[in-house]
Design a protein around this motif. Structure first.
Motif, short mmCIF file in Angstrom:
data_model
loop_
_atom_site.label_atom_id
_atom_site.label_comp_id
_atom_site.label_asym_id
_atom_site.label_seq_id
_atom_site.Cartn_x
_atom_site.Cartn_y
_atom_site.Cartn_z
N THR B 417 19.83 -14.52 22.24
CA THR B 417 18.75 -13.55 22.06
C THR B 417 17.67 -13.75 23.11
OG1 THR B 417 19.14 -13.73 19.69
CG2 THR B 417 17.12 -12.63 20.36
N LEU B 418 17.25 -15.01 23.30
CA LEU B 418 16.15 -15.27 24.23
C LEU B 418 16.55 -14.94 25.66
CD1 LEU B 418 14.49 -18.55 22.91
CD2 LEU B 418 13.42 -16.32 23.18
N LYS B 419 17.86 -15.06 25.95
CA LYS B 419 18.33 -14.81 27.30
C LYS B 419 18.45 -13.32 27.57
CE LYS B 419 21.87 -16.59 30.43
NZ LYS B 419 23.12 -17.35 30.41
N TYR B 420 19.08 -12.61 26.64
CA TYR B 420 19.40 -11.20 26.91
C TYR B 420 18.43 -10.23 26.26
CZ TYR B 420 23.64 -13.29 28.67
OH TYR B 420 24.50 -14.06 29.37
N ALA B 421 17.80 -10.67 25.18
CA ALA B 421 16.91 -9.72 24.49
C ALA B 421 15.63 -10.43 24.04
CB ALA B 421 17.63 -9.12 23.28
N PRO B 422 14.87 -11.01 25.01
CA PRO B 422 13.69 -11.81 24.63
C PRO B 422 12.67 -11.00 23.83
CG PRO B 422 13.69 -11.35 26.99
CD PRO B 422 15.03 -10.91 26.46
N PHE B 423 12.69 -9.67 24.01
CA PHE B 423 11.67 -8.86 23.32
C PHE B 423 11.81 -8.92 21.80
CE2 PHE B 423 14.96 -5.77 22.56
CZ PHE B 423 15.78 -5.88 23.67
N VAL B 424 13.00 -9.35 21.33
CA VAL B 424 13.19 -9.45 19.88
C VAL B 424 12.27 -10.55 19.32
CG1 VAL B 424 14.84 -9.95 18.03
CG2 VAL B 424 15.56 -8.66 20.05
N VAL B 425 12.07 -11.60 20.12
CA VAL B 425 11.21 -12.71 19.69
C VAL B 425 9.80 -12.53 20.23
CG1 VAL B 425 10.89 -15.20 19.72
CG2 VAL B 425 13.20 -14.23 19.67
N ASN B 426 9.73 -12.20 21.54
CA ASN B 426 8.43 -12.13 22.22
C ASN B 426 7.75 -10.79 21.95
OD1 ASN B 426 9.49 -14.42 23.19
ND2 ASN B 426 9.54 -13.80 25.34
N ASN B 427 7.46 -10.51 20.73
CA ASN B 427 6.76 -9.26 20.47
C ASN B 427 5.61 -9.52 19.51
OD1 ASN B 427 7.48 -8.67 17.57
ND2 ASN B 427 9.51 -8.96 18.46
N LYS B 428 4.76 -8.55 19.43
CA LYS B 428 3.53 -8.74 18.67
C LYS B 428 3.77 -8.81 17.16
CE LYS B 428 0.17 -7.17 21.96
NZ LYS B 428 -0.70 -6.11 22.41
N LEU B 429 4.98 -8.42 16.74
CA LEU B 429 5.24 -8.48 15.29
C LEU B 429 5.56 -9.90 14.85
CD1 LEU B 429 7.40 -5.25 14.99
CD2 LEU B 429 5.00 -5.56 14.35
N ASN B 430 5.93 -10.75 15.81
CA ASN B 430 6.24 -12.12 15.48
C ASN B 430 4.96 -12.98 15.56
OD1 ASN B 430 7.10 -14.72 15.26
ND2 ASN B 430 8.65 -14.61 16.89
N ALA B 431 4.42 -13.29 14.39
CA ALA B 431 3.13 -14.00 14.34
C ALA B 431 3.21 -15.37 15.03
CB ALA B 431 2.70 -14.20 12.89
N TRP B 432 4.35 -15.99 14.96
CA TRP B 432 4.53 -17.32 15.53
C TRP B 432 4.42 -17.28 17.05
CZ3 TRP B 432 7.90 -20.36 18.50
CH2 TRP B 432 7.82 -21.74 18.26
N TYR B 433 5.02 -16.22 17.64
CA TYR B 433 5.04 -16.11 19.10
C TYR B 433 3.63 -15.88 19.67
CZ TYR B 433 5.37 -13.93 23.64
OH TYR B 433 5.18 -13.63 24.94
N LEU B 434 2.77 -15.23 18.89
CA LEU B 434 1.44 -14.87 19.39
C LEU B 434 0.70 -16.07 19.97
CD1 LEU B 434 0.08 -12.36 16.74
CD2 LEU B 434 0.81 -11.90 19.09
#
Lengths: 196, 458
Positions: B417-434
């Protein structure tokens, strides 16, 4: 149950098993050297904003104060007889009358080399406010009365009875506005220590 | 649900990046001054060890020392009051003032009166309180709480203070010179000192052996207020006791060096007896302290001497500001004290830390602050006060980590996921990533790498 009983009962129920009170002997394994202690005191107290003068007589102190300040028409107070030519004694009952004191000169018991503080308690002065209200403060310190550390300082006063005493280290100061150091917050704007 | 947590309030503070940098650098500068001051003392570690042991001893014998202190203070002509909680503390003060028909009081720094919300309480009863410490006066004029226990207005720029003083003290508009502003406060507060009949101070240390207490200030404001007033009221938490006068030698060596890097505060005033014709009252306040004493994991927090070294060193405090903690005492020590008062309200605070341990390393009385932060997290999750989003995530993680198959599948999925679709994790909906940057993705897991390379080496 009073609040006192309630608090004491709660503390008793909560406090852990007795732990030993440590010995302080370690902090008294120091080498006492009057000259070094005095030199360190001078360096430290100047670093924190005070001025020091080595003098041989009270006349020298008076001459220095007259050189540093224009005392004409200004109120100078000291409990020491040696300053009777320039200072009055304060004997009043209402310390609010000290509000216009320009300079107060006080004796001290001893000084501490490590932090530049002088100890003075009410065996040497009657009115506690005298340490705080004048625009300028001057201390007289006997040159042999310097201890190296706070441990030695408390050794001096451990069993002493006083109503009030204070370590005073330098002039009143603040750095509350953007950490800029300003001397003369609410108390004296300057401190002179005359080492006699 | 909580209105906002520490992370959200920190985000607010972080909107002005330049200000955050300035705040961060200013506090780090103080931390460096602390380092220089402590390195000048060859016995620094012995001082910390011994001071810690004296505090441990005192807490283990507090029942005795409180009574010894009371007896000796009373023999000195001081009146002692006991207050089980904030309300009782405030009412004792109100009564002392009303009995004397006093409607104005001057107060030096006391975090305990902040904890009891004394100013608001007295204000509601028609009594005006003026804070005399310059930093506290500034936040009082700004109608804000202090953001730091030693430097109350460290979050404020001098231009903002100039604006406040222009409005309240009549300084020239646009003037932001610290010298000029301090002089204006001096003149204004001198008039306050000279006209108040009652003065309240906090207490830095109280000595059981002598019944005296010590108040430390740089400005001289505590003493100016006290010596000009008819009645001196000193408010202290029951944990401020130390056994003997000579123990002050250690604590006064540690306190200011840890706080601001000065060798000692300008004034260390020892109040033993009231001055002639004047009254001295001490209020001993519990307000949750005996409860904290009964928590073996957290009782060491009561050793705190309020130096603020843990604030100045904390990477989270420096970059989030005192107000983001929404607690009377901010910073790492506040984050372990506050949940004792109100676990639900302050459930976010033990999480406002990287657990880097710097706070424990600089603490002059060796409180295990970062361990306690970690332990509070366990308690808060167990008591059900944790952020529900975090609770669900932790449950999923616990299941995953408990099953080797699930762990392998999850790891692979995350790398892909992080390699091919980082936006799934790195988005504003993910409170942890913020609040975090995601790491570079490794090609394989350690497990995969090991089994492959192990074969080659066999």
């Amino acid at each position: 149950m009073t609040s006192k009983e309630q608090i004491l009962a709660a503390v008793k129920a909560s406090q852990p098993d007795l732990k030993e009170l440590p010995s302080l002997d370690f902090f008294y394994q120091d080498n006492l050297n009057q000259d070094e202690d005095l030199a360190q005191f001078i360096e430290t107290v100047e670093f924190i904003g005070a001025k020091t003068y080595r003098v041989n007589s009270y006349e020298e102190i008076i001459a220095q104060l007259q050189q540093d300040f224009d005392l004409k028409g200004k109120r100078v107070i000291s409990p020491l007889n040696e300053f009777s030519t320039i200072a009055e004694k304060y004997t009043g009952a209402d310390n609010h009358t000290l509000a216009d004191a320009e300079l107060i000169i006080l004796p001290t018991h001893f000084a501490v080399a490590e932090n530049g503080a002088c100890w003075i308690d009410d065996h040497l002065f009657d009115e506690r406010l005298m340490l705080f209200i004048p625009q300028h403060l001057a201390f007289v310190l006997k040159k042999e009365e310097v201890v190296p550390t706070m441990h030695r300082a408390y050794e001096r006063i451990a069993g002493k009875s006083y109503g009030y005493g204070a370590f005073v280290a330098g002039p009143s100061k603040t750095a509350d506005i953007e950490q800029s150091l300003v001397l003369g917050a609410h108390g004296p704007r300057s401190l002179r220590v005359f080492i006699i | 649900m909580k209105v906002a947590d520490h992370a959200q309030r920190a985000k607010e503070f972080n909107k002005d990046e330049k200000r955050v940098d300035w705040h961060d650098e200013t506090l780090w500068f103080i931390r460096q001054k602390r380092d220089r001051a402590s390195h000048n003392i060859p016995q620094w570690e012995e001082l910390r060890n011994t001071a810690s042991q004296i505090k441990n001893h005192t807490l283990s014998n507090l029942h005795h020392y409180l009574q010894e202190f009371e007896r000796n203070a009373q023999a000195n002509g001081v009146t002692i009051h006991w207050a089980a909680n904030a309300e009782e503390h405030n009412n004792i003060i109100l009564k002392l003032l009303q009995e004397r028909n006093i409607s104005q009081m001057v107060k030096s720094k006391s975090m305990l009166t902040e904890e009891c919300h004394l100013n608001d309480f007295l204000g509601d009863h028609g009594i005006e309180v003026i804070d005399s410490d310059l930093g506290e006066r500034i936040v009082q004029l700004a109608k804000e709480p202090p953001s730091h226990i030693v430097l109350p207005c460290i979050h404020k720029k001098k231009e903002e203070i100039g604006e406040l003083f222009h409005e309240h003290l009549g300084t020239p508009k646009g003037s932001a010179d610290p010298q000029l502003l301090t002089e204006a406060a001096r003149q204004s507060l001198r008039n306050v000192f000279l006209t108040r009949k009652a003065a309240l101070t906090g207490v830095n240390f109280a000595i059981a052996e002598t019944g005296e207490f010590v108040v430390c200030t740089n400005e001289g404001n505590a003493d100016m207020g006290v010596h000009l007033a008819d009645i001196h009221i000193a408010s202290m938490g029951i944990e401020k006791l130390i056994p003997q006068r000579r123990h002050l030698g250690l604590f006064l060596r540690l306190l200011t060096r840890s706080a601001t890097g000065q060798p000692i505060t300008t004034y260390s005033s020892h109040f033993a007896k009231p001055a002639k014709g004047k009254a001295m009252h001490i209020i001993l306040v519990d307000n949750g302290r005996s409860r904290q004493l009964g928590r073996p994991d957290f009782r060491a927090s009561l050793k705190c001497i309020r130096c603020s070294a843990c604030f100045n060193t904390c990477p989270v405090y420096r970059r989030s500001g005192g107000h983001s903690y929404n607690a009377v005492i901010a910073g790492p020590i506040g984050s372990i004290l506050s949940p004792n008062f109100d676990m639900k309200k302050h459930a976010d605070l033990p999480f406002a830390s990287t657990l880097c341990g710097s706070c424990s390393n600089v603490c002059p009385v060796k409180i295990d602050i970062h361990d306690q932060l970690y332990k509070w997290r366990q308690v808060i999750v167990q008591e059900g006060y944790a952020d529900p989003k975090k609770t669900v995530a932790m449950q999923v993680m616990a299941k995953t980590l408990a099953s080797p198959t699930m762990y392998r599948i999850a790891g692979k999925a995350a790398r892909t996921t992080l390699k091919y679709a980082p936006f799934v994790v790195n988005n504003k909906l993910n409170a942890w990533y913020l609040h975090r940057d995601m790491p570079e993705v490794p090609k394989s897991s350690f497990g995969e790498w090991y089994s492959k390379n192990r074969k080659n080496n066999d």
